[in-house]
Design a protein around this motif. Structure first.
Motif, PDB file in Angstrom:
ATOM      1  N   ILE A   1       0.857  -1.201   0.000  1.00 32.83           N
ATOM      2  CA  ILE A   1       0.000   0.000   0.000  1.00 32.83           C
ATOM      3  C   ILE A   1       0.890   1.248   0.000  1.00 32.83           C
ATOM      4  N   ALA A   2       1.827   1.315   0.953  1.00 35.23           N
ATOM      5  CA  ALA A   2       2.702   2.482   1.031  1.00 35.23           C
ATOM      6  C   ALA A   2       3.605   2.562  -0.199  1.00 35.23           C
ATOM      7  N   THR A   3       4.160   1.401  -0.613  1.00 40.46           N
ATOM      8  CA  THR A   3       5.069   1.395  -1.753  1.00 40.46           C
ATOM      9  C   THR A   3       4.371   1.930  -3.003  1.00 40.46           C
ATOM     10  N   THR A   4       3.112   1.545  -3.187  1.00 42.24           N
ATOM     11  CA  THR A   4       2.373   2.015  -4.358  1.00 42.24           C
ATOM     12  C   THR A   4       2.128   3.517  -4.298  1.00 42.24           C
ATOM     13  N   TRP A   5       1.711   4.009  -3.138  1.00 40.03           N
ATOM     14  CA  TRP A   5       1.419   5.449  -3.060  1.00 40.03           C
ATOM     15  C   TRP A   5       2.673   6.308  -3.152  1.00 40.03           C
ATOM     16  N   VAL A   6       3.776   5.842  -2.583  1.00 40.38           N
ATOM     17  CA  VAL A   6       5.037   6.574  -2.728  1.00 40.38           C
ATOM     18  C   VAL A   6       5.383   6.676  -4.223  1.00 40.38           C
ATOM     19  N   GLN A   7       5.175   5.552  -4.911  1.00 35.58           N
ATOM     20  CA  GLN A   7       5.488   5.498  -6.332  1.00 35.58           C
ATOM     21  C   GLN A   7       4.564   6.416  -7.150  1.00 35.58           C
ATOM     22  N   ILE A   8       3.282   6.444  -6.798  1.00 36.33           N
ATOM     23  CA  ILE A   8       2.324   7.282  -7.534  1.00 36.33           C
ATOM     24  C   ILE A   8       2.676   8.767  -7.368  1.00 36.33           C
ATOM     25  N   ILE A   9       2.953   9.174  -6.128  1.00 32.29           N
ATOM     26  CA  ILE A   9       3.272  10.585  -5.866  1.00 32.29           C
ATOM     27  C   ILE A   9       4.538  10.984  -6.617  1.00 32.29           C
ATOM     28  N   LYS A  10       5.538  10.116  -6.524  1.00 34.51           N
ATOM     29  CA  LYS A  10       6.797  10.430  -7.199  1.00 34.51           C
ATOM     30  C   LYS A  10       6.629  10.475  -8.710  1.00 34.51           C
ATOM     31  N   ALA A  11       5.846   9.538  -9.273  1.00 35.87           N
ATOM     32  CA  ALA A  11       5.650   9.522 -10.726  1.00 35.87           C
ATOM     33  C   ALA A  11       4.990  10.821 -11.172  1.00 35.87           C
ATOM     34  N   ALA A  12       4.000  11.292 -10.422  1.00 29.71           N
ATOM     35  CA  ALA A  12       3.327  12.537 -10.779  1.00 29.71           C
ATOM     36  C   ALA A  12       4.306  13.707 -10.705  1.00 29.71           C
ATOM     37  N   LEU A  13       5.118  13.758  -9.636  1.00 31.30           N
ATOM     38  CA  LEU A  13       6.089  14.850  -9.496  1.00 31.30           C
ATOM     39  C   LEU A  13       7.120  14.827 -10.618  1.00 31.30           C
ATOM     40  N   LEU A  14       7.592  13.611 -10.949  1.00 28.60           N
ATOM     41  CA  LEU A  14       8.627  13.497 -11.981  1.00 28.60           C
ATOM     42  C   LEU A  14       8.077  13.894 -13.348  1.00 28.60           C
ATOM     43  N   LEU A  15       6.855  13.421 -13.662  1.00 26.49           N
ATOM     44  CA  LEU A  15       6.258  13.792 -14.945  1.00 26.49           C
ATOM     45  C   LEU A  15       6.064  15.302 -15.026  1.00 26.49           C
ATOM     46  N   PHE A  16       5.637  15.910 -13.912  1.00 26.33           N
ATOM     47  CA  PHE A  16       5.451  17.357 -13.879  1.00 26.33           C
ATOM     48  C   PHE A  16       6.782  18.079 -14.109  1.00 26.33           C
ATOM     49  N   GLY A  17       7.807  17.672 -13.351  1.00 32.58           N
ATOM     50  CA  GLY A  17       9.112  18.340 -13.460  1.00 32.58           C
ATOM     51  C   GLY A  17       9.718  18.201 -14.848  1.00 32.58           C
ATOM     52  N   ALA A  18       9.656  16.972 -15.409  1.00 30.15           N
ATOM     53  CA  ALA A  18      10.247  16.740 -16.725  1.00 30.15           C
ATOM     54  C   ALA A  18       9.476  17.506 -17.799  1.00 30.15           C
ATOM     55  N   THR A  19       8.153  17.552 -17.661  1.00 33.89           N
ATOM     56  CA  THR A  19       7.345  18.307 -18.621  1.00 33.89           C
ATOM     57  C   THR A  19       7.737  19.781 -18.602  1.00 33.89           C
ATOM     58  N   LEU A  20       7.903  20.312 -17.379  1.00 36.82           N
ATOM     59  CA  LEU A  20       8.254  21.717 -17.234  1.00 36.82           C
ATOM     60  C   LEU A  20       9.590  22.027 -17.920  1.00 36.82           C
ATOM     61  N   ILE A  21      10.606  21.195 -17.666  1.00 33.62           N
ATOM     62  CA  ILE A  21      11.915  21.458 -18.298  1.00 33.62           C
ATOM     63  C   ILE A  21      11.773  21.383 -19.816  1.00 33.62           C
ATOM     64  N   ALA A  22      11.073  20.335 -20.306  1.00 32.26           N
ATOM     65  CA  ALA A  22      10.959  20.156 -21.759  1.00 32.26           C
ATOM     66  C   ALA A  22      10.240  21.336 -22.391  1.00 32.26           C
ATOM     67  N   ILE A  23       9.175  21.827 -21.740  1.00 32.58           N
ATOM     68  CA  ILE A  23       8.443  22.963 -22.311  1.00 32.58           C
ATOM     69  C   ILE A  23       9.319  24.208 -22.311  1.00 32.58           C
ATOM     70  N   LEU A  24      10.049  24.434 -21.216  1.00 34.33           N
ATOM     71  CA  LEU A  24      10.919  25.605 -21.161  1.00 34.33           C
ATOM     72  C   LEU A  24      11.994  25.547 -22.245  1.00 34.33           C
ATOM     73  N   VAL A  25      12.507  24.319 -22.506  1.00 38.75           N
ATOM     74  CA  VAL A  25      13.503  24.171 -23.574  1.00 38.75           C
ATOM     75  C   VAL A  25      12.869  24.472 -24.923  1.00 38.75           C
ATOM     76  N   LEU A  26      11.737  23.812 -25.207  1.00 39.66           N
ATOM     77  CA  LEU A  26      11.104  23.970 -26.515  1.00 39.66           C
ATOM     78  C   LEU A  26      10.668  25.412 -26.762  1.00 39.66           C
ATOM     79  N   ALA A  27      10.266  26.103 -25.686  1.00 45.86           N
ATOM     80  CA  ALA A  27       9.817  27.486 -25.838  1.00 45.86           C
ATOM     81  C   ALA A  27      10.927  28.363 -26.414  1.00 45.86           C
ATOM     82  N   GLN A  28      12.184  28.034 -26.080  1.00 45.91           N
ATOM     83  CA  GLN A  28      13.320  28.794 -26.619  1.00 45.91           C
ATOM     84  C   GLN A  28      13.439  28.628 -28.128  1.00 45.91           C
ATOM     85  N   PHE A  29      12.807  27.567 -28.659  1.00 39.77           N
ATOM     86  CA  PHE A  29      12.922  27.286 -30.096  1.00 39.77           C
ATOM     87  C   PHE A  29      11.563  27.384 -30.782  1.00 39.77           C
ATOM     88  N   HIS A  30      10.675  28.155 -30.193  1.00 39.28           N
ATOM     89  CA  HIS A  30       9.321  28.326 -30.744  1.00 39.28           C
ATOM     90  C   HIS A  30       8.674  26.988 -31.033  1.00 39.28           C
TER      91      HIS A  30
END
Lengths: 525, 110
Positions: free
Chosen positions: A176-205
């Protein structure tokens, strides 16, 4: 900046640690027995499980490692991403539903459904534990170095922290705990990686062409980064690596285990839809991040050391890039997420290893399937503590070693032992206990021996002049040995046991396909 | 708990329809993914230069990069197709068989 105490990173990580420990406390209060411990009571939805599986897969090694590989060699990073992803449709099409319908807690449940319990459980447990321990060492050593760099903590402190947190999550909170730790982290990681990728792409229109052009202009290898490079030297290596990546995924015990946390086969295949989408999306992000790192880090004295290399090596590409894009705050966030990622992944590994010991070896081999639930729980907790201690000790011992090959070896073993037994027990009626045990064991041994005799261990680590086995990736050979011997020793098997193995196939087939008789749970619709 | 002999279910028309329908969708899709992936791997092994050629004049994005991203998308498409089939055809047949032989969810196959 790097190597000193990083305040935003430490405070964000402490918030994550506090939240996950509260979840662990809540999970511990709701822990009724082995079913909650191994499979979260079968109450996880397909969407949640999809995120958790994606989380298991988006380890620090794949986030930092693949973006680092793209940073150093461009296209070659894509080969890994694709290999890691193509296993998923295969799992969905051939494995997910029968797995959920036939098993309860570990993939050995499926292999031993019609084959003889004890030998198959022992072999599966060996396959699982070897895979889990190799993977665990690689993660722990990587994490020690990473935390040392990002948080300014000594290596040993970092390794002990990771090992201790892992034991806390798993022993008290189980799946139960292992799954929820994993879910929270997956959401945070997807958010963080999306943010970096968008900021990079924005520099190149948002034009990939513009990003590629800028990267080619900056990279020392120029246009060579747009095509296959040095990762794969010859056809045998190409096929061998391809096989290990594709079929290894379908034999990773900590991934397979997640299919038992959902209530039924329908939620199992929904899990794969979500996990494949998240993982595919994530790998496209790491590719953009790697190219972004080429453009913004190459030649930038803030991130390149005096030796001309990236400070902290190529694996730090994504972290440095987050600093370029969003300063200390974004870098702190990404560092905290990287730490969280390591904790979540090692916890899943520890749980899979513990269940191989307590469910397969203790309850089914030693106690012949008649173990008391309380005793089995105690064994699984002790096993977790044992794995935690082992991870810390080996993590410290292997500090100075190159452990990257261990993940590759884990995939090769998963593809040469766990995967053949699993897929053949489900789909090939003629498979017998004798064939599975001999072929599976031979696959395991072949994979290990070939890696030890190959260029990575024999030459790079043991300092011999020439490799006895010339290829870096053993899967083509070890999988051939496994499948070949399984076939040979099954079709020639005339024993009484082989008749039982054969007769039970139809029962297994009906249950695998319909779910009748399966351990089904109900979920609020 | 009641026990249903597996032979009874295996002879059932809906069960047979389920197996036929599932095989018709899973194996071809698995073949598509495997063939596409190993074609890509073999191209890397035997003709890496072809992958390093830009997709068209005036572009820098190469065949290899766009084929690779295409492969990632193929995995997502295949997953989507299977899920669609599962939701429209396979689940219905599975429920038919389950309701016929295991209406109370406590039955087992022997």
């Amino acid at each position: 900046m790097i190597g000193s105490i990083n305040l935003p990173a430490v405070s964000m990580f402490l918030m994550f640690a506090a939240l996950t420990l509260i979840i662990t406390y809540w999970a511990a209060k709701n822990m009724a027995g082995t079913k909650d411990f191994y499979s979260a009571g079968g109450k996880i939805t397909g969407f949640q499980n999809g995120l958790a599986i994606a989380g298991d897969y988006m380890s620090a090694a794949s986030f930092l490692g693949i973006s680092g590989l793209v940073f150093s060699s461009g296209f070659d990073g894509l080969i890994y991403s694709i290999g890691f992803l193509v296993g998923w449709p295969i799992i969905l099409l051939l494995i997910a539903e029968p797995l959920r319908n036939l098993g309860r807690y570990s993939f050995a449940d499926i292999a031993s459904f019609r084959l003889k319990q004890k030998p198959i459980r022992v072999l599966s447990a060996c396959g699982s534990l070897t895979t889990v321990i190799l993977y665990l060492i690689a993660q722990v050593v990587g994490s020690g170095k990473l935390i040392q760099l990002l948080f300014g903590l000594p290596y040993e402190v970092a390794v002990v922290t990771v090992g201790t947190m892992m034991v806390l999550y798993v022993t008290f909170g189980g799946m139960i705990a292992t799954t929820w730790v994993q879910i929270i982290k997956a959401a945070l990681l997807l958010f963080g990686a999306t943010l970096i990728a968008i900021l990079v792409l924005a520099q190149f229109h948002f034009s990939p062409e513009a990003l590629f052009t800028a990267a080619i202009a900056k990279h020392a290898k120029g246009t060579a980064i747009m095509g296959p490079g040095t990762l794969i030297a010859d056809p045998v290596s190409a096929i061998s690596l391809g096989l290990a990546l594709m079929f290894g995924t379908a034999g990773l015990p900590h991934i397979l285990m997640r299919f038992f946390t959902v209530p039924d086969a329908k939620q199992a295949h929904r899990s794969v839809l979500f996990s494949t989408s998240f993982i595919g999306y994530f790998y496209i992000l790491t590719f953009i991040i790697g190219f972004g790192a080429i453009v913004f880090l190459t030649g930038n004295p803030n991130y390149i050391g005096e030796n001309g290399k990236l400070i902290g090596d190529n694996d730090m590409a994504a972290v440095h890039l987050s600093h370029v894009m969003g300063g200390n705050i974004l870098m702190g966030f990404i560092s905290a997420v990287a730490f969280a990622t390591i904790l979540a992944v090692v916890s899943g590994l520890a749980l899979a290893g513990a269940s191989a010991i307590s469910h397969d070896l203790y309850a089914n081999v030693i106690c012949g399937g008649k173990a008391e639930e309380k005793a089995e729980m105690r064994v699984s907790r002790l096993a977790t503590i044992g794995l935690g201690v082992l991870a810390i000790v080996l993590g410290i011992l292997f500090e100075k070693q190159n452990v990257a090959f261990m993940v590759g070896l884990a995939f090769a073993i998963a593809a040469s032992t766990n995967f053949p037994i699993l897929i053949l027990s489900m789909y090939w009626k003629r498979l017998t206990t004798r064939g599975a045990v001999i072929g599976g064991a031979a696959g395991l041994i072949t994979a290990i021996v070939l890696v030890v005799l190959g260029p990575v261990v024999w030459v790079d680590i043991l300092k011999n002049t020439a490799a006895i086995f010339p290829y870096k990736y053993p899967a083509l050979f070890s999988m051939s040995v496994a499948f070949g011997l399984i076939y040979l020793f099954s079709v020639t098997d005339k024993s009484h046991q082989s008749k039982e193995d054969f007769d039970r196939f139809d029962v297994q087939f009906v249950r695998a396909q319909t779910g009748i008789g399966a351990d089904r749970d109900t979920l609020k619709h | 708990m009641s026990h249903i002999p597996h032979t009874v279910i295996q002879e059932d028309a809906d069960f047979k329809a389920l197996i036929t329908a599932r095989r018709a969708i899973t194996w071809p899709l698995a073949a598509v993914v495997s063939i596409a992936y190993f074609a890509f791997i073999l191209a890397i092994a035997f003709d890496p230069k072809a992958l390093a050629i830009p997709v068209a004049d005036g572009y820098v994005g190469t065949n290899g990069i766009w084929l690779g991203i295409g492969l990632i998308l193929l995995c997502l498409i295949v997953t989507g197709i299977y899920l669609h089939k599962a939701n429209t055809v396979l689940d219905e047949l599975t429920h038919k068989v389950q309701d016929k032989f295991a209406p109370t969810h406590t039955e087992d196959v022997v």
